[in-house]
Scaffold this motif. Structure first.
Motif, PDB file in Angstrom:
ATOM      1  N   UNK A  51      10.758  13.350 -31.306  1.00  0.00           N
ATOM      2  CA  UNK A  51      11.943  13.986 -31.886  1.00  0.00           C
ATOM      3  C   UNK A  51      13.120  13.867 -30.934  1.00  0.00           C
ATOM      4  N   UNK A  52      14.317  13.786 -31.510  1.00  0.00           N
ATOM      5  CA  UNK A  52      15.513  13.655 -30.672  1.00  0.00           C
ATOM      6  C   UNK A  52      16.748  14.016 -31.492  1.00  0.00           C
ATOM      7  N   UNK A  53      17.864  14.191 -30.769  1.00  0.00           N
ATOM      8  CA  UNK A  53      19.165  14.373 -31.418  1.00  0.00           C
ATOM      9  C   UNK A  53      20.141  13.410 -30.763  1.00  0.00           C
ATOM     10  N   UNK A  54      21.177  13.036 -31.506  1.00  0.00           N
ATOM     11  CA  UNK A  54      22.232  12.207 -30.939  1.00  0.00           C
ATOM     12  C   UNK A  54      23.555  12.645 -31.551  1.00  0.00           C
ATOM     13  N   UNK A  55      24.558  12.830 -30.684  1.00  0.00           N
ATOM     14  CA  UNK A  55      25.863  13.267 -31.132  1.00  0.00           C
ATOM     15  C   UNK A  55      26.520  14.076 -30.044  1.00  0.00           C
ATOM     16  N   UNK A  56      27.421  14.981 -30.438  1.00  0.00           N
ATOM     17  CA  UNK A  56      28.084  15.814 -29.435  1.00  0.00           C
ATOM     18  C   UNK A  56      28.428  17.172 -30.015  1.00  0.00           C
ATOM     19  N   UNK A  57      28.531  18.129 -29.090  1.00  0.00           N
ATOM     20  CA  UNK A  57      28.901  19.491 -29.485  1.00  0.00           C
ATOM     21  C   UNK A  57      30.419  19.596 -29.413  1.00  0.00           C
ATOM     22  N   UNK A  58      31.016  20.091 -30.492  1.00  0.00           N
ATOM     23  CA  UNK A  58      32.483  20.220 -30.541  1.00  0.00           C
ATOM     24  C   UNK A  58      32.872  21.659 -30.862  1.00  0.00           C
TER      25      UNK A  58
END
Length: 472
Positions: free
Chosen positions: A417-424
């Motif tokens: 499992x993983x996530x990709x992106x950014x917190x804004x």
């Protein structure tokens, strides 16, 4: 001449009385609006259960805006579109057509159907109600298997001839489990409903008589004829026949027949008969007149609003971006969001592969990239959820991005499992809050549109008549 003048005077006085009973409450673009029309709209939109009720004075502006939009639609000749005319006619005629048929007409049709079926069934010998004990012979049975079943049915028959109870033996031995639970009893049958050999035997027996074992294409039977009768009485079937008529749309067929019949007598068309009936009904039923007007105006309102506001806003990408850029400060979040994708993989190598595939791709293209790169054949390499997530939206994001002690169950056979992106902290583009921007942009377009309509069309409101709404 005197009688003619008297008739004209009566007509004029009648019109005057009607005008006094239903005075003009406002004039919009030169078109008078009666008090009854305004009251109908006001009362319907401010009935019990409506949360945001308006006073009469508060409702005036809403009603005027509504009528101005309808006026704009008429000036744009939207009422001449074939699609509009067809849809309006469907709504309108749905209110008028039922007046051409009564419950008595439907029952008359039901009785005709009954008599036709009664004659057909009784002429074939009526109905029979058999009970049977059935032993199945398997398809492609050998001679030995066939003989074994034959001997069993003969044994049961011998028990019956010596006083054995038919119902008990049917429950114990019959392979027809549906009838066996009822002691072998079957529903009423008519000719053409069952196997030819079975039918022949049933109609040859007298009430209470039992057959010898006989063969049909499925196996061996012993039959006991429980009853024999003509077709059921009408009263026992009336409700079911009427339900059948309504379910099959036959009520509409009756109406069509009635319209055709009237049209032939009056040397006109069914459409003209329907139109004349509508005029008569509207003249005597203000609620119906207002309802049909509501259909008329409501369909126009939808079409013009879609053109001027709803579709226009949703499809105007440049306008949406410009609106967002000008009002960016008003689009705030009470907490940060994660703009990205949460995903489960079959193979560990795909954890990095996903990130590499998305690294230089615009956010709105991510779904297509993931599909074509990882799930383009029958084997799904990843399961992904793309979006803008706040805390609580996704357990994997909560765990990996927001640092919550959330247990993510994961998917069977997808252990990585993983996530990709950014917190804004706030929306970066209008796509981040597209739904809200579209709604706000629509509101802005609507205000400009209504302001233009207010300038274009003259509106006058009779305050004295307004004060009498629901008080006369």
């Amino acid at each position: 001449m005197k009688n003619l003048l008297l008739a004209c005077a009566l007509l004029l006085s009648g019109s005057a009385v009607h005008a006094q009973d239903d005075p003009t409450i406002m004039t919009i673009a030169g078109q008078p609006v009666s008090r009854s029309e305004f009251e109908y709209s006001y009362n319907k939109n401010n009935a019990e259960g409506v949360i945001d009720k308006k006073t009469v004075n508060e409702y005036v502006d809403l009603f005027v805006n509504y009528k101005l939009k309808v006026r704009a639609a008429l000036d744009a000749k939207l009422d001449t579109m074939a699609s509009y005319q067809k849809e309006f006619a469907t709504y309108r005629d749905k209110q008028i057509r039922p007046s051409f048929v009564s419950d008595a007409d439907v029952e008359h049709e039901a009785y005709k159907l009954y008599k036709r079926e009664q004659h057909r069934i009784d002429s074939m010998g009526g109905m029979v109600r058999p009970a049977h004990i059935f032993l199945r012979v398997p398809q492609r049975a050998t001679a030995q298997e066939e003989e074994a079943v034959h001997q069993r049915i003969d044994s049961i028959y011998n028990v019956l001839t010596k006083g054995g109870d038919f119902a008990t033996l049917a429950r114990t031995y019959s392979d027809d489990h549906n009838s066996a639970v009822n002691g072998g009893e079957m529903p009423w049958i008519i000719k053409g409903q069952t196997l030819k050999e079975f039918e022949k035997e049933a109609y040859s027996l007298k009430k209470g008589e039992m057959s010898k074992p006989f063969r049909t294409e499925v196996g061996y039977h012993i039959m006991l004829l429980k009853d024999k009768a003509n077709y059921f009485p009408y009263d026992s079937l009336k409700t079911n026949i009427i339900r059948f008529i309504n379910q099959r749309g036959w009520r509409e067929r009756i109406i069509d027949q009635r319209l055709d019949s009237i049209a032939k007598v009056e040397h006109t068309t069914p459409a003209m008969v329907l139109a004349k009936k509508r005029e008569d009904m509207e003249a005597h039923d203000p609620d119906l007149r207002n309802l049909i007007r509501e259909y008329h105006d409501g369909l126009l309102l939808y079409e013009i609003s879609n053109r001027e506001v709803w579709a226009k806003a949703a499809e105007d990408e440049a306008g949406l971006k410009n609106y967002f850029d000008k009002h960016k400060k008003q689009y705030k979040w009470d907490s940060p969001r994660f703009k990205g994708v949460a995903y489960d993989c079959k193979d560990e190598a795909d954890v990095k592969a996903v990130k590499s595939a998305l690294a230089k791709v615009p956010f709105d293209k991510w779904t297509e990239v993931l599909r074509t790169t990882f799930n383009n054949d029958s084997v799904l390499r990843i399961h992904a959820e793309k979006g803008i997530f706040k805390e609580g939206d996704n357990a994997l994001v909560d765990s990996k991005v927001f640092g919550k002690d959330t247990v993510y169950q994961g998917r069977k056979d997808y252990p990585y499992t993983a996530v990709y992106g950014k917190k804004i902290k706030a929306p970066q583009t209008f796509d981040d809050v597209r739904g809200q921007v579209v709604a706000d942009y629509q509101d802005a377009l609507e205000k400009v549109w209504v302001a233009g309509l207010r300038k274009k069309y003259k509106v006058t409101v009779d305050k004295e008549v307004l004060a009498t709404v629901n008080k006369h």
